[in-house]
Design a protein around this motif. Structure first.
Motif, PDB file in Angstrom:
ATOM      1  N   VAL A 200       0.852  -1.185   0.000  1.00 14.89           N
ATOM      2  CA  VAL A 200       0.000   0.000   0.000  1.00 14.89           C
ATOM      3  C   VAL A 200       0.895   1.244   0.000  1.00 14.89           C
ATOM      4  O   VAL A 200       1.676   1.430   0.932  1.00 14.89           O
ATOM      5  CB  VAL A 200      -0.891  -0.018   1.264  1.00 14.89           C
ATOM      6  CG1 VAL A 200      -1.742   1.228   1.364  1.00 14.89           C
ATOM      7  CG2 VAL A 200      -1.780  -1.256   1.259  1.00 14.89           C
TER       8      VAL A 200
ATOM      9  N   VAL B 249      -7.470  -3.370   3.502  1.00 13.57           N
ATOM     10  CA  VAL B 249      -6.739  -2.249   2.907  1.00 13.57           C
ATOM     11  C   VAL B 249      -7.495  -0.925   3.081  1.00 13.57           C
ATOM     12  O   VAL B 249      -6.910   0.056   3.547  1.00 13.57           O
ATOM     13  CB  VAL B 249      -6.370  -2.529   1.430  1.00 13.57           C
ATOM     14  CG1 VAL B 249      -5.835  -1.273   0.756  1.00 13.57           C
ATOM     15  CG2 VAL B 249      -5.320  -3.632   1.351  1.00 13.57           C
TER      16      VAL B 249
ATOM     17  N   THR C 175      -5.956   2.285   5.122  1.00 14.54           N
ATOM     18  CA  THR C 175      -5.700   3.594   4.517  1.00 14.54           C
ATOM     19  C   THR C 175      -6.574   4.676   5.150  1.00 14.54           C
ATOM     20  O   THR C 175      -6.110   5.790   5.373  1.00 14.54           O
ATOM     21  CB  THR C 175      -5.929   3.560   2.992  1.00 14.54           C
ATOM     22  OG1 THR C 175      -7.302   3.273   2.719  1.00 14.54           O
ATOM     23  CG2 THR C 175      -5.066   2.508   2.330  1.00 14.54           C
TER      24      THR C 175
ATOM     25  N   VAL D  65      -2.248   0.520  -4.764  1.00  9.62           N
ATOM     26  CA  VAL D  65      -2.261  -0.734  -4.015  1.00  9.62           C
ATOM     27  C   VAL D  65      -1.756  -1.790  -5.000  1.00  9.62           C
ATOM     28  O   VAL D  65      -2.363  -2.007  -6.051  1.00  9.62           O
ATOM     29  CB  VAL D  65      -3.673  -1.114  -3.521  1.00  9.62           C
ATOM     30  CG1 VAL D  65      -3.636  -2.447  -2.779  1.00  9.62           C
ATOM     31  CG2 VAL D  65      -4.247  -0.017  -2.620  1.00  9.62           C
TER      32      VAL D  65
END
Lengths: 175, 489
Positions: free
Chosen positions: B223, B259, B263, B275
């Motif tokens: 990421v 994810v 974030t 990503v």
């Protein structure tokens, strides 16, 4: 869902250009011209072939193709990377690019501008839905999600753009 | 260059370093920029409460049987064409990476680009590779700034948060070779792009961390925001991914929730700019991506936490939310901790990784306000773990197995222990509580404000050195309550 995607992409600082099937080549050409019209690094995909993008631009622009023997040497000179997109997530405003022999990873990172052609049929509701579906299918060696221009918050937590990757991302949404 | 000789916050103990941090006006000014992240975790949590529950479950799924999940991940990575290495200690991890680099570049020192990775900081990889003669570029802008300054990152998401723009310009001017470094943010960003691009393009080896690794597909998830991580995974012919063992998740599908949760808590973004999901090295006729993908599992005493109360800590996804809300971190910044991992999660993780040899004073540097626990997207009870760790660090048989390397911490004296016991007994009954607080209130009121800001007595002096002891009200809340209830009858 397309409206949602467009809003999210614009919120992420992408420039969205909508067009129908017949206008893909001319819309891409306009985007390329606005991004400097220099060397265009091209990444192939089924959608790009169907829309005849390469044939449509090759006369007007200097195009760098993945099978060029000097591809690695010339890519850093490219003004624009032109790619398709394999999947998109509407809620997050994200485009996913799968690596393939005709579609190298670096085309969407090394040139200072990225132009991406997205077919509306590839849009999923959100990232989680898209990943769940992708995880059931054979995966490419690299699948890269892009939401907008490269950015950093490392200078006193204020955002600046274009630190390493593209400074601009144009998305041509084909409906 | 990555030796950390640039001392931003000097002092031998956390207490001494915290005191220097508080007195540093530049640092305090830079830290105010962190205010932008104060509400980030709370807002992210409010938007997606179910996602937090789901993620908390997913992150804990692989922990009780970590070894079996690592074997599964290992097999999936190998099936995808990656090479897996396992390291028990930071030094064995460094040796493994050195060997891979030497094999990739047998004839000359390697040009190595790194993307931001706390795991590589933890094993002090950059310094080791430089010592071996390789050219190492920390290519994340914040990491590059601290690399040039000879410091370590002070925040896991924003490594140079402790520096003002002027200071950053000053640091970068030392490597500008006569070229003027712009003083405005946009100019400085383009300057850094041009300055670092040739090195990104010339790299032989890319080194990255791993945010999540999926055991079902053998996919590594990374990421990032800047694009340097994409260079590291697309351009060099060899990629080395350094992965602490707890990064394994059961299914790639789980990453769909993890994810966005990471974030949103880290930067407030629904998703970061990039990503990257890597399943093996480049294939067949592909013309970029690594020809060889190496994955180094790093244990560093993590596996021994399985089955202890500290297993929870392995669920951490490194979002930095607990740092951003912590009153201690927000006042002292990361360098006061003098460790790789800082803030609340660092206070718990650091003593565990080194079995008490480093950071054993950190769990005591907390107000136990619980802001970290509240901010944590995966529900790690950080404040509880801090309390637990305080007791374990004072114990000869701590619940993380293995001996304490540096023995008893400084103030675990018999007197100290007896005082805590006495206090616990006194406040276990209402009568004891009323009697002691009543007496204390009268005594402190009699002594007055001048005394409470600088107490001369040994037990209280340490406490009042950094803060004022408030003068209690004339009547306690309980008395007021009783009086009010009496009055309304």
């Amino acid at each position: 869902m397309i409206e949602r995607l467009v809003d999210a992409l614009e919120a992420n600082r992408c420039t969205v250009r909508r067009c129908d099937q017949a206008q893909v080549v001319s819309t891409v050409a306009t985007a390329l011209a606005e991004r400097g019209a220099g060397l265009v690094a091209f990444a192939d995909s089924a959608d790009m072939q169907r829309h005849g993008v390469l044939d449509g631009i090759v006369e007007r622009f200097d195009v760098l193709l993945p099978h060029d023997t000097r591809w690695r040497e010339r890519l850093p000179e490219a003004a624009v990377g032109l790619t398709g997109a394999d999947v998109a997530a509407a809620a997050e405003g994200a485009l996913a690019l799968a690596a393939a022999p005709g579609s190298p990873r670096a085309v969407s990172v090394v040139p200072p501008a990225h132009v991406c052609v997205l077919d509306a049929a590839r849009v999923e509701a959100d990232f989680a839905t898209a990943v769940t579906r992708l995880a059931r299918e054979p995966l490419p060696s690299a699948l890269t999600w892009v939401t907008g221009p490269s950015r950093t918050g490392d200078l006193e937590m204020q955002l600046t753009y274009g630190i390493h990757g593209p400074l601009t991302v144009d998305v041509v949404v084909v409906t | 260059m990555t030796e950390h000789h640039g001392i931003v916050t000097p002092g031998r103990t956390f207490r001494a370093r915290a005191a220097s941090a508080v007195r540093d006006p530049q640092l305090q000014r830079a830290l105010r920029n962190l205010d932008r992240r104060y509400r980030t975790a709370g807002e992210a949590a409010a938007r997606q409460p179910e996602r937090r529950e789901q993620a908390a479950r997913v992150r804990r799924e692989t922990l009780p049987d970590l070894d079996a999940w690592l074997d599964r991940l290992d097999a999936a990575l190998v099936a995808a064409g990656a090479v897996v290495h396992r390291a028990d200690t930071p030094s064995s991890a460094r040796a493994i990476v050195q060997a891979i680099v030497a094999e990739a570049m047998p004839d000359r020192p390697a040009r190595i680009v790194k993307s931001k990775s706390m795991a590589t900081e933890e094993i002090e990889l950059g310094a080791a590779l430089e010592e071996a003669g390789h050219d190492v570029l920390e290519s994340d802008l914040g990491e590059y700034i601290v690399q040039v300054a000879g410091e370590r990152p002070s925040h896991m998401i924003t490594p140079a948060i402790h520096k003002t723009l002027d200071q950053i310009q000053g640091v970068l001017s030392t490597v500008a070779a006569g070229d003027a470094v712009p003083s405005d943010r946009d100019g400085l960003t383009s300057w850094a792009r041009e300055h670092l691009r040739p090195r990104l393009l010339a790299a032989d080896v890319g080194i990255t961390g791993v945010n999540f690794a999926a055991a079902d597909t053998g996919t590594l998830v990374l990421v990032t925001n800047e694009g340097n991580g994409r260079y590291c995974t697309a351009w060099p012919r060899v990629q080395i991914a350094v992965m602490p063992v707890e990064k394994v998740v059961a299914r790639l599908a789980d990453v769909g929730d993890l994810v966005p949760l990471l974030t949103s808590h880290a930067t407030g973004q629904r998703l970061t700019t990039y990503v990257t999901m890597m399943t093996g090295p480049r294939r067949g006729d592909e013309i970029d991506g690594p020809e060889a993908l190496h994955v180094v599992f790093v244990d560093h005493n993590r596996r021994r936490l399985v089955g202890t109360p500290y297993e929870e800590m392995l669920a951490c996804i490194r979002c930095g939310a607990c740092l951003n809300v912590c009153p201690v971190y927000r006042t002292t910044s990361g360098h006061a901790y003098d460790t790789t991992y800082t803030g609340p999660m660092g206070k718990v993780l650091t003593p565990l990784l080194d079995l008490g040899a480093t950071g054993s004073d950190l769990p005591f540097a907390s107000t136990l306000c619980g802001a970290c626990t509240e901010a944590c997207p995966v529900g790690i009870p950080l404040a509880d773990l801090l309390v637990h760790l305080r007791s374990d660090l004072r114990s000869s048989a701590p619940s993380f197995t293995g001996p304490l390397v540096d023995g008893e911490p400084p103030d675990a004296t018999g007197l100290n222990r007896a005082a805590w016991r006495l206090w616990a007994r006194a406040w276990s009954s209402e009568r004891g509580y009323r009697a002691t607080t009543g007496t204390a209130r009268r005594v402190v009121r009699m002594l007055g404000r001048r005394w409470t800001s600088r107490a001369p007595f040994p037990l209280v002096r340490g406490w009042t050195r950094g803060r004022d002891l408030p003068v209690p009200a004339r009547r306690s809340c309980r008395d007021e309550w009783a009086a009010k209830r009496g009055g309304s009858r």
